[in-house]
Design a protein around this motif. Structure first.
Motif, PDB file in Angstrom:
ATOM      1  N   HIS A  90       2.757 -11.132 -16.058  1.00 35.09           N
ATOM      2  CA  HIS A  90       3.448 -11.583 -14.850  1.00 35.09           C
ATOM      3  C   HIS A  90       3.581 -10.445 -13.843  1.00 35.09           C
ATOM      4  O   HIS A  90       4.203  -9.419 -14.116  1.00 35.09           O
ATOM      5  CB  HIS A  90       4.826 -12.143 -15.196  1.00 35.09           C
ATOM      6  CG  HIS A  90       5.327 -13.142 -14.201  1.00 35.09           C
ATOM      7  ND1 HIS A  90       5.537 -12.823 -12.870  1.00 35.09           N
ATOM      8  CD2 HIS A  90       5.627 -14.460 -14.320  1.00 35.09           C
ATOM      9  CE1 HIS A  90       5.965 -13.890 -12.223  1.00 35.09           C
ATOM     10  NE2 HIS A  90       6.029 -14.903 -13.078  1.00 35.09           N
ATOM     11  N   TYR A  91       3.031 -10.646 -12.672  1.00 29.83           N
ATOM     12  CA  TYR A  91       3.014  -9.581 -11.669  1.00 29.83           C
ATOM     13  C   TYR A  91       4.419  -9.166 -11.244  1.00 29.83           C
ATOM     14  O   TYR A  91       4.660  -7.991 -10.920  1.00 29.83           O
ATOM     15  CB  TYR A  91       2.184 -10.009 -10.457  1.00 29.83           C
ATOM     16  CG  TYR A  91       2.869 -10.914  -9.476  1.00 29.83           C
ATOM     17  CD1 TYR A  91       3.329 -10.420  -8.251  1.00 29.83           C
ATOM     18  CD2 TYR A  91       3.068 -12.268  -9.748  1.00 29.83           C
ATOM     19  CE1 TYR A  91       3.959 -11.246  -7.339  1.00 29.83           C
ATOM     20  CE2 TYR A  91       3.690 -13.095  -8.838  1.00 29.83           C
ATOM     21  CZ  TYR A  91       4.140 -12.583  -7.640  1.00 29.83           C
ATOM     22  OH  TYR A  91       4.767 -13.398  -6.733  1.00 29.83           O
ATOM     23  N   ILE A  95       6.418  -5.328 -10.484  1.00 29.19           N
ATOM     24  CA  ILE A  95       7.187  -4.947  -9.293  1.00 29.19           C
ATOM     25  C   ILE A  95       8.603  -4.538  -9.690  1.00 29.19           C
ATOM     26  O   ILE A  95       9.119  -3.501  -9.255  1.00 29.19           O
ATOM     27  CB  ILE A  95       7.208  -6.112  -8.289  1.00 29.19           C
ATOM     28  CG1 ILE A  95       5.795  -6.392  -7.776  1.00 29.19           C
ATOM     29  CG2 ILE A  95       8.153  -5.803  -7.132  1.00 29.19           C
ATOM     30  CD1 ILE A  95       5.656  -7.684  -6.987  1.00 29.19           C
ATOM     31  N   GLU A  96       9.227  -5.352 -10.536  1.00 26.79           N
ATOM     32  CA  GLU A  96      10.601  -5.055 -10.976  1.00 26.79           C
ATOM     33  C   GLU A  96      10.674  -3.731 -11.735  1.00 26.79           C
ATOM     34  O   GLU A  96      11.599  -2.929 -11.524  1.00 26.79           O
ATOM     35  CB  GLU A  96      11.106  -6.188 -11.880  1.00 26.79           C
ATOM     36  CG  GLU A  96      11.311  -7.509 -11.169  1.00 26.79           C
ATOM     37  CD  GLU A  96      11.336  -8.713 -12.114  1.00 26.79           C
ATOM     38  OE1 GLU A  96      11.470  -9.841 -11.630  1.00 26.79           O
ATOM     39  OE2 GLU A  96      11.207  -8.505 -13.350  1.00 26.79           O
ATOM     40  N   ALA A  98       8.714  -1.127 -11.507  1.00 29.42           N
ATOM     41  CA  ALA A  98       8.566  -0.005 -10.575  1.00 29.42           C
ATOM     42  C   ALA A  98       9.873   0.262  -9.848  1.00 29.42           C
ATOM     43  O   ALA A  98      10.315   1.415  -9.715  1.00 29.42           O
ATOM     44  CB  ALA A  98       7.442  -0.293  -9.584  1.00 29.42           C
ATOM     45  N   ILE A  99      10.509  -0.799  -9.374  1.00 27.51           N
ATOM     46  CA  ILE A  99      11.778  -0.662  -8.655  1.00 27.51           C
ATOM     47  C   ILE A  99      12.864  -0.087  -9.561  1.00 27.51           C
ATOM     48  O   ILE A  99      13.683   0.736  -9.130  1.00 27.51           O
ATOM     49  CB  ILE A  99      12.226  -2.030  -8.093  1.00 27.51           C
ATOM     50  CG1 ILE A  99      11.274  -2.479  -6.982  1.00 27.51           C
ATOM     51  CG2 ILE A  99      13.663  -1.984  -7.586  1.00 27.51           C
ATOM     52  CD1 ILE A  99      11.489  -3.914  -6.529  1.00 27.51           C
ATOM     53  N   ASN A 100      12.848  -0.483 -10.854  1.00 26.48           N
ATOM     54  CA  ASN A 100      13.927  -0.111 -11.769  1.00 26.48           C
ATOM     55  C   ASN A 100      13.692   1.207 -12.511  1.00 26.48           C
ATOM     56  O   ASN A 100      14.444   1.536 -13.422  1.00 26.48           O
ATOM     57  CB  ASN A 100      14.166  -1.244 -12.773  1.00 26.48           C
ATOM     58  CG  ASN A 100      14.806  -2.452 -12.112  1.00 26.48           C
ATOM     59  OD1 ASN A 100      15.494  -2.331 -11.106  1.00 26.48           O
ATOM     60  ND2 ASN A 100      14.585  -3.632 -12.673  1.00 26.48           N
ATOM     61  N   GLY A 101      12.675   1.962 -12.109  1.00 26.00           N
ATOM     62  CA  GLY A 101      12.577   3.328 -12.594  1.00 26.00           C
ATOM     63  C   GLY A 101      11.460   3.654 -13.554  1.00 26.00           C
ATOM     64  O   GLY A 101      11.390   4.783 -14.066  1.00 26.00           O
ATOM     65  N   ALA A 102      10.557   2.717 -13.835  1.00 27.70           N
ATOM     66  CA  ALA A 102       9.422   3.044 -14.700  1.00 27.70           C
ATOM     67  C   ALA A 102       8.573   4.118 -14.031  1.00 27.70           C
ATOM     68  O   ALA A 102       8.387   4.119 -12.814  1.00 27.70           O
ATOM     69  CB  ALA A 102       8.582   1.803 -14.981  1.00 27.70           C
ATOM     70  N   GLU A 120       0.577  -6.527  -4.203  1.00 31.41           N
ATOM     71  CA  GLU A 120       2.034  -6.368  -4.251  1.00 31.41           C
ATOM     72  C   GLU A 120       2.453  -5.398  -5.351  1.00 31.41           C
ATOM     73  O   GLU A 120       3.344  -4.559  -5.149  1.00 31.41           O
ATOM     74  CB  GLU A 120       2.697  -7.729  -4.472  1.00 31.41           C
ATOM     75  CG  GLU A 120       2.702  -8.638  -3.257  1.00 31.41           C
ATOM     76  CD  GLU A 120       3.482  -9.914  -3.509  1.00 31.41           C
ATOM     77  OE1 GLU A 120       4.629  -9.829  -3.999  1.00 31.41           O
ATOM     78  OE2 GLU A 120       2.936 -11.002  -3.239  1.00 31.41           O
ATOM     79  N   VAL A 121       1.823  -5.508  -6.513  1.00 28.89           N
ATOM     80  CA  VAL A 121       2.152  -4.603  -7.619  1.00 28.89           C
ATOM     81  C   VAL A 121       1.749  -3.177  -7.266  1.00 28.89           C
ATOM     82  O   VAL A 121       2.512  -2.221  -7.494  1.00 28.89           O
ATOM     83  CB  VAL A 121       1.462  -5.055  -8.921  1.00 28.89           C
ATOM     84  CG1 VAL A 121       1.712  -4.037 -10.037  1.00 28.89           C
ATOM     85  CG2 VAL A 121       1.971  -6.432  -9.349  1.00 28.89           C
ATOM     86  N   ILE A 122       0.558  -3.027  -6.689  1.00 30.64           N
ATOM     87  CA  ILE A 122       0.087  -1.696  -6.306  1.00 30.64           C
ATOM     88  C   ILE A 122       1.007  -1.087  -5.249  1.00 30.64           C
ATOM     89  O   ILE A 122       1.341   0.106  -5.315  1.00 30.64           O
ATOM     90  CB  ILE A 122      -1.366  -1.762  -5.810  1.00 30.64           C
ATOM     91  CG1 ILE A 122      -2.304  -2.095  -6.979  1.00 30.64           C
ATOM     92  CG2 ILE A 122      -1.775  -0.446  -5.150  1.00 30.64           C
ATOM     93  CD1 ILE A 122      -3.727  -2.389  -6.574  1.00 30.64           C
ATOM     94  N   GLN A 123       1.437  -1.894  -4.294  1.00 32.74           N
ATOM     95  CA  GLN A 123       2.335  -1.376  -3.260  1.00 32.74           C
ATOM     96  C   GLN A 123       3.663  -0.928  -3.861  1.00 32.74           C
ATOM     97  O   GLN A 123       4.214   0.109  -3.471  1.00 32.74           O
ATOM     98  CB  GLN A 123       2.578  -2.428  -2.179  1.00 32.74           C
ATOM     99  CG  GLN A 123       3.280  -1.882  -0.946  1.00 32.74           C
ATOM    100  CD  GLN A 123       2.501  -0.750  -0.294  1.00 32.74           C
ATOM    101  OE1 GLN A 123       1.322  -0.910   0.019  1.00 32.74           O
ATOM    102  NE2 GLN A 123       3.143   0.399  -0.100  1.00 32.74           N
ATOM    103  N   ALA A 124       4.175  -1.707  -4.821  1.00 36.08           N
ATOM    104  CA  ALA A 124       5.419  -1.320  -5.496  1.00 36.08           C
ATOM    105  C   ALA A 124       5.233  -0.003  -6.239  1.00 36.08           C
ATOM    106  O   ALA A 124       6.114   0.876  -6.221  1.00 36.08           O
ATOM    107  CB  ALA A 124       5.864  -2.410  -6.458  1.00 36.08           C
ATOM    108  N   ALA A 125       4.079   0.163  -6.886  1.00 34.25           N
ATOM    109  CA  ALA A 125       3.793   1.416  -7.597  1.00 34.25           C
ATOM    110  C   ALA A 125       3.737   2.585  -6.613  1.00 34.25           C
ATOM    111  O   ALA A 125       4.300   3.656  -6.865  1.00 34.25           O
ATOM    112  CB  ALA A 125       2.483   1.292  -8.369  1.00 34.25           C
ATOM    113  N   LYS A 126       3.074   2.381  -5.491  1.00 34.43           N
ATOM    114  CA  LYS A 126       2.990   3.442  -4.475  1.00 34.43           C
ATOM    115  C   LYS A 126       4.375   3.788  -3.929  1.00 34.43           C
ATOM    116  O   LYS A 126       4.727   4.964  -3.789  1.00 34.43           O
ATOM    117  CB  LYS A 126       2.090   2.994  -3.327  1.00 34.43           C
ATOM    118  CG  LYS A 126       0.606   2.949  -3.657  1.00 34.43           C
ATOM    119  CD  LYS A 126      -0.190   2.480  -2.432  1.00 34.43           C
ATOM    120  CE  LYS A 126      -1.682   2.477  -2.696  1.00 34.43           C
ATOM    121  NZ  LYS A 126      -2.450   1.991  -1.524  1.00 34.43           N
ATOM    122  N   ASP A 127       5.161   2.762  -3.639  1.00 33.79           N
ATOM    123  CA  ASP A 127       6.483   2.977  -3.044  1.00 33.79           C
ATOM    124  C   ASP A 127       7.432   3.731  -3.964  1.00 33.79           C
ATOM    125  O   ASP A 127       8.334   4.434  -3.498  1.00 33.79           O
ATOM    126  CB  ASP A 127       7.114   1.629  -2.670  1.00 33.79           C
ATOM    127  CG  ASP A 127       6.412   0.943  -1.504  1.00 33.79           C
ATOM    128  OD1 ASP A 127       5.643   1.617  -0.798  1.00 33.79           O
ATOM    129  OD2 ASP A 127       6.649  -0.272  -1.313  1.00 33.79           O
TER     130      ASP A 127
END
Length: 273
Positions: A90-91, A95-96, A98-102, A120-127
């Motif tokens: 699940h994509y 995202i979650e 990345a946001i939560n500290g992985a 979207e997942v890649i952008q979350a990883a970059k951010d």
């Protein structure tokens, strides 16, 4: 003296998993995976802390659902080692996480949906400063690749899968990733990693899947990982055992120590004299 021999390393580009450098001239990292429910926050924290004490450089946790990705926020704050989030399909979990500290996402970009979801997942990883691991497993290869190569997993199919997923990330200008091509068959894993090592310069995560219990898994991993490491292949290792994850760290270090690659603890030699 034979014990002074240094094995030449395959040249690979370097990425960062949190504070740990992987690839290039960085020490080969030793990692493990928790076997607690990630939603058991205290139990997971205690297991990660035990792995830290044993010398783990990186620890992976499973993120199968939203509650698990939410738990990451508390887990990451309580531990020192960087945490890899194992995203299944699940994509949104990626995202979650990345946001939560992985610090890293274990993911196959081609398995999480359309191009927009991948972006979207890649952008979350970059951010959020996340790297990724493309994790190819002989037991879950794409059907079209199995059909192409005669219906059975083979090294060529595994490498083609890995490079396909790598191109998806490259096409989105994301290069901070490592790759694994794991199999429970030692010969298949060795063949796949050797082919992949020639085909790209990305850092490689070594492992033999479902290696078995403490004794069987140690032997299989020592043979498979040992042969690859002797070839100079590998930038991070995970020994997979049906046992306390702390044992995986101990065995990982023993394999590296036996090849004079990395040392931790005392080297005890027994002989009749």
């Amino acid at each position: 003296m034979h014990n002074d021999i240094k094995i030449p390393r395959r040249h690979s580009r370097q990425i960062r998993v949190g504070k740990v450098l992987v690839g290039g001239d960085a020490p080969i990292a030793v990692q493990s995976m928790t076997n607690t429910l990630t939603t058991d926050i205290q139990g997971t924290i205690e297991q990660i802390q035990a792995l830290e004490q044993a010398g783990a450089d990186i620890v992976r946790v499973s993120i199968p659902d939203e509650a698990s990705s939410a738990a990451l926020k508390d887990i990451v704050k309580a531990v020192q080692v960087p945490i890899v989030a194992d995203i299944h399909f699940h994509y949104k979990r990626g995202i979650e996480a990345a946001i939560n500290g992985a610090a890293c996402l274990r993911i196959n970009p081609g398995n999480i949906g359309n191009k927009e979801r991948v972006r979207e997942v890649i952008q979350a990883a970059k951010d959020h400063g996340c790297s990724m691991r493309i994790g190819v497993n002989a037991g879950s290869l794409e059907t079209k690749l199995l059909d192409k190569y005669g219906g059975e997993p083979c090294a060529e199919a595994m490498v083609e899968s890995a490079l396909h997923h790598a191109r998806i990330l490259e096409d989105n200008d994301f290069l901070d990733f490592k790759i694994s091509v794991k199999a429970s068959n030692v010969f298949l894993a060795i063949d796949a990693y050797r082919q992949l090592a020639k085909a790209c310069d990305y850092p490689l995560h070594l492992g033999i899947t479902e290696a078995g219990g403490l004794q069987t898994g140690t032997v299989k991993s020592a043979i498979g990982l040992g042969m690859l490491l002797y070839d100079g292949i590998g930038d991070t290792v995970r020994v997979s055992l049906s046992a306390d994850p702390v044992e995986e760290i101990k065995v990982g270090y023993e394999i590296l120590k036996s090849l004079n690659i990395r040392h931790r603890g005392v080297n005890i030699i027994s002989c009749p004299s």
